[in-house]
Every structure is written in C-alpha cells, then in structure tokens.
Design an enzyme around this catalytic site. Sequence first.
Site, PDB file in Angstrom:
ATOM      1  N   ASP A  16       1.744   8.091  -8.719  1.00 55.24           N
ATOM      2  CA  ASP A  16       3.179   8.103  -8.953  1.00 55.24           C
ATOM      3  C   ASP A  16       3.358   8.301 -10.465  1.00 55.24           C
ATOM      4  OD1 ASP A  16       5.932   7.542  -8.971  1.00 55.24           O
ATOM      5  OD2 ASP A  16       5.560   5.390  -9.180  1.00 55.24           O
ATOM      6  N   ASP A  18       6.516   7.721 -12.842  1.00 56.06           N
ATOM      7  CA  ASP A  18       7.191   6.654 -13.599  1.00 56.06           C
ATOM      8  C   ASP A  18       6.522   5.319 -13.316  1.00 56.06           C
ATOM      9  OD1 ASP A  18       9.425   7.914 -14.922  1.00 56.06           O
ATOM     10  OD2 ASP A  18      10.287   8.248 -12.952  1.00 56.06           O
ATOM     11  N   ARG A  25      10.844   7.411 -17.023  1.00 55.75           N
ATOM     12  CA  ARG A  25      11.515   8.610 -17.540  1.00 55.75           C
ATOM     13  C   ARG A  25      11.052   9.012 -18.949  1.00 55.75           C
ATOM     14  NH1 ARG A  25      11.900  11.623 -15.294  1.00 55.75           N
ATOM     15  NH2 ARG A  25      13.336  12.851 -16.483  1.00 55.75           N
ATOM     16  N   ARG A 130      18.851  18.482  -5.008  1.00 52.46           N
ATOM     17  CA  ARG A 130      17.495  18.990  -5.219  1.00 52.46           C
ATOM     18  C   ARG A 130      17.019  19.738  -3.978  1.00 52.46           C
ATOM     19  NH1 ARG A 130      14.900  13.400  -7.612  1.00 52.46           N
ATOM     20  NH2 ARG A 130      16.206  13.260  -9.463  1.00 52.46           N
ATOM     21  N   ARG A 148      20.660   3.619 -19.532  1.00 52.06           N
ATOM     22  CA  ARG A 148      19.847   3.404 -18.325  1.00 52.06           C
ATOM     23  C   ARG A 148      19.370   1.959 -18.258  1.00 52.06           C
ATOM     24  NH1 ARG A 148      16.345   6.396 -15.620  1.00 52.06           N
ATOM     25  NH2 ARG A 148      17.116   8.493 -15.411  1.00 52.06           N
ATOM     26  N   SER A 186      19.425   5.135 -10.018  1.00 52.08           N
ATOM     27  CA  SER A 186      19.824   5.994  -8.907  1.00 52.08           C
ATOM     28  C   SER A 186      19.094   5.608  -7.629  1.00 52.08           C
ATOM     29  CB  SER A 186      19.480   7.449  -9.259  1.00 52.08           C
ATOM     30  OG  SER A 186      18.079   7.595  -9.364  1.00 52.08           O
ATOM     31  N   ASP A 216       3.729   1.730  -8.604  1.00 52.47           N
ATOM     32  CA  ASP A 216       4.262   0.431  -9.060  1.00 52.47           C
ATOM     33  C   ASP A 216       5.218  -0.183  -8.040  1.00 52.47           C
ATOM     34  OD1 ASP A 216       6.155   2.395  -9.560  1.00 52.47           O
ATOM     35  OD2 ASP A 216       6.878   1.514 -11.428  1.00 52.47           O
ATOM     36  N   PHE A 228       1.422   3.885  -0.146  1.00 54.04           N
ATOM     37  CA  PHE A 228       0.512   2.801  -0.558  1.00 54.04           C
ATOM     38  C   PHE A 228      -0.115   2.135   0.671  1.00 54.04           C
ATOM     39  CE2 PHE A 228       0.124  -1.824  -1.188  1.00 54.04           C
ATOM     40  CZ  PHE A 228      -0.787  -1.872  -2.229  1.00 54.04           C
ATOM     41  N   ASP A 230      -0.320   3.438   3.724  1.00 53.81           N
ATOM     42  CA  ASP A 230      -0.784   4.404   4.727  1.00 53.81           C
ATOM     43  C   ASP A 230      -2.301   4.248   4.909  1.00 53.81           C
ATOM     44  OD1 ASP A 230       0.331   7.361   5.841  1.00 53.81           O
ATOM     45  OD2 ASP A 230      -1.847   7.184   5.615  1.00 53.81           O
ATOM     46  N   THR A 233      -4.847   6.188   2.705  1.00 59.54           N
ATOM     47  CA  THR A 233      -5.040   5.982   1.258  1.00 59.54           C
ATOM     48  C   THR A 233      -5.634   4.608   0.957  1.00 59.54           C
ATOM     49  OG1 THR A 233      -2.858   4.996   0.905  1.00 59.54           O
ATOM     50  CG2 THR A 233      -3.010   7.398   0.677  1.00 59.54           C
TER      51      THR A 233
END
EC number: 5.4.2.8
Length: 255
Positions: A16, A18, A25, A130, A148, A186, A216, A228, A230, A233
């Site tokens: 991942d 961030d 960010r 997106r 933020r 968000s 995280d 995480f 699954d 993995t």
Amino acid sequence: MVSSAFADRTKLCLFDVDGPLTPARRTASPEMLQTLKDLRKKVVIGFVGGSDLVKITEQLSANGSNPLDDFDYGFAENGLTAYKLGKPLASQSFIKYIGEDRYKPLVNFILHYIADLDIPIKRGTFVEFRAGMINVSPIGRNATVQERNEFEEYDKKHGLRAAFVKVLQEKFSDYNLTFSIGGQISFDVFPKGWDKTYALRHVEDEGFEEIHFFGDKTYKGGNDYEIFSDPRTIGHTVNSPADTIRILKELFLDN
Ligand code: M1P
C-alpha cells in the site's frame, strides 16, 4: 513455477502507498527508494494504492523517474488501473459498471449532502471521478496538507465520514457498492469486490511462492483489510515507512 518474466525472483511484495511507503499523501524518502531498489534485486515488487496513478506517481517518483519503471507491478485505484513491467493490463470502468442512470442520483445525493454539511472549512473538488471508483471528500480534495490534518482530527471527533457512509449504504443499498474510508479527508466508492484484492487477479497466475502485502489500515473496515486477510497473501501491518523498512530488512535484505 514463476513466470519467466521474473527469472529467479519467486516471491512478490505488494505495498500500500500511503503509510507503508510514504507519509500520507507525501513523497517517499530517499532511504525508502533505495530499500525498494535493493529489494527488487531479490523479489518482485509492486505498489497497490487506492489513489489514482497521477497521485501515486507524484509520491513515488525519484527525481522525475517513473514508478512504473521502478516497480514490477503498479496498481492504482486498487488494481483497476494496472501495469506489469511498465505495460498496461486490462482496466475497469466504474461508470460502465454503474451506468449513467444510476450514477446521477448517487452523485446528486452526495453533492446535496455535502452542501448541507456544517463543517469548519470547505475547499474544492468534492467528488473526484476516477476510472474505477469515485472519491468523495466533504472538505474537498483541494485542501492543503495542514487543512487535511485538521480535517482528519475533526473527523476523528465527529465521525463525519462514518455517518455519511452509513447514510449512503442505506439509501443506495441496492447498488452493490463498497464505501471505504482509506485516507485522511475522503472515502472511496466502488463496486463490491473492487477492493485491493482486485490487484491479486493480475498476479495469481504467475505462480509466486509467496505474496507478501504491507498495509497500515489492515483492521476490519480499513481499506487494506480484504487483501491483508486474503488467504493468497502473507499480511504485514506497518505503522510507518520506517516500520516497513525494518521488516523488509529482517525478512529479505539482512541475509
Ligand atoms: O490511499 C489511501 C487513500 O488516499 C487518498 O485519501 P485521502 O485524500 O482521503 O487522504 C485518496 O486517494 C483515496 O482514494 C485513497 O484510498
């Protein structure tokens, strides 16, 4: 047997962005970029971020380099935009999935809801459209880093996003959507199943001996939880880039 594209590298590490690779960010440190370079000599590496590719590229590029050249796999928007060795893989379209007729009431409701929210400040870009999802921000995506951070603290106290998500889940229960709070300001909205496990569809036929995932927000409800936990993995919960580097050294680099 692992595909010939990766020669004798039989393990895959997915990150991942961030949190595990960068502060939220922000850009990756030179130490992190060097660690990933060293790691790539031993294992196949990929990023799997919720953000779009433009933002992930800003965060992971070293002196103007393209992260799609520095990682074997690049997964933006949970893998709905996907690259292998710099080449695009099949992508998915949120709007095709949902359809214009169903999208309009959803986005109209979201914008009305935000308009009625009484929060300390609002900026711009409340809905970001997106390829594989929409991203909804009550303060607006144009907020500065300081704004933020303040919003994140405010939201921790007032549970603004959680309440918003609850309303949407109820009102649009027949839409088969996931509302995922992954960042500071968000939440993401995408069809059920288009979480980060989507990225695994692109790697599961490669025959990797092990697939490690570093995230995280790995707790239930976090946007790393599904990948995480699954069975395909080996999950690692990390709380900072330094934590990631420490684990990488222990597992792959210091031996
Ligand atoms: O990668 C986690 C999230 O990062 C951003 O969230 P925010 O702007 O709220 O900090 C967004 O790009 C979001 O889509 C992503 O899931």
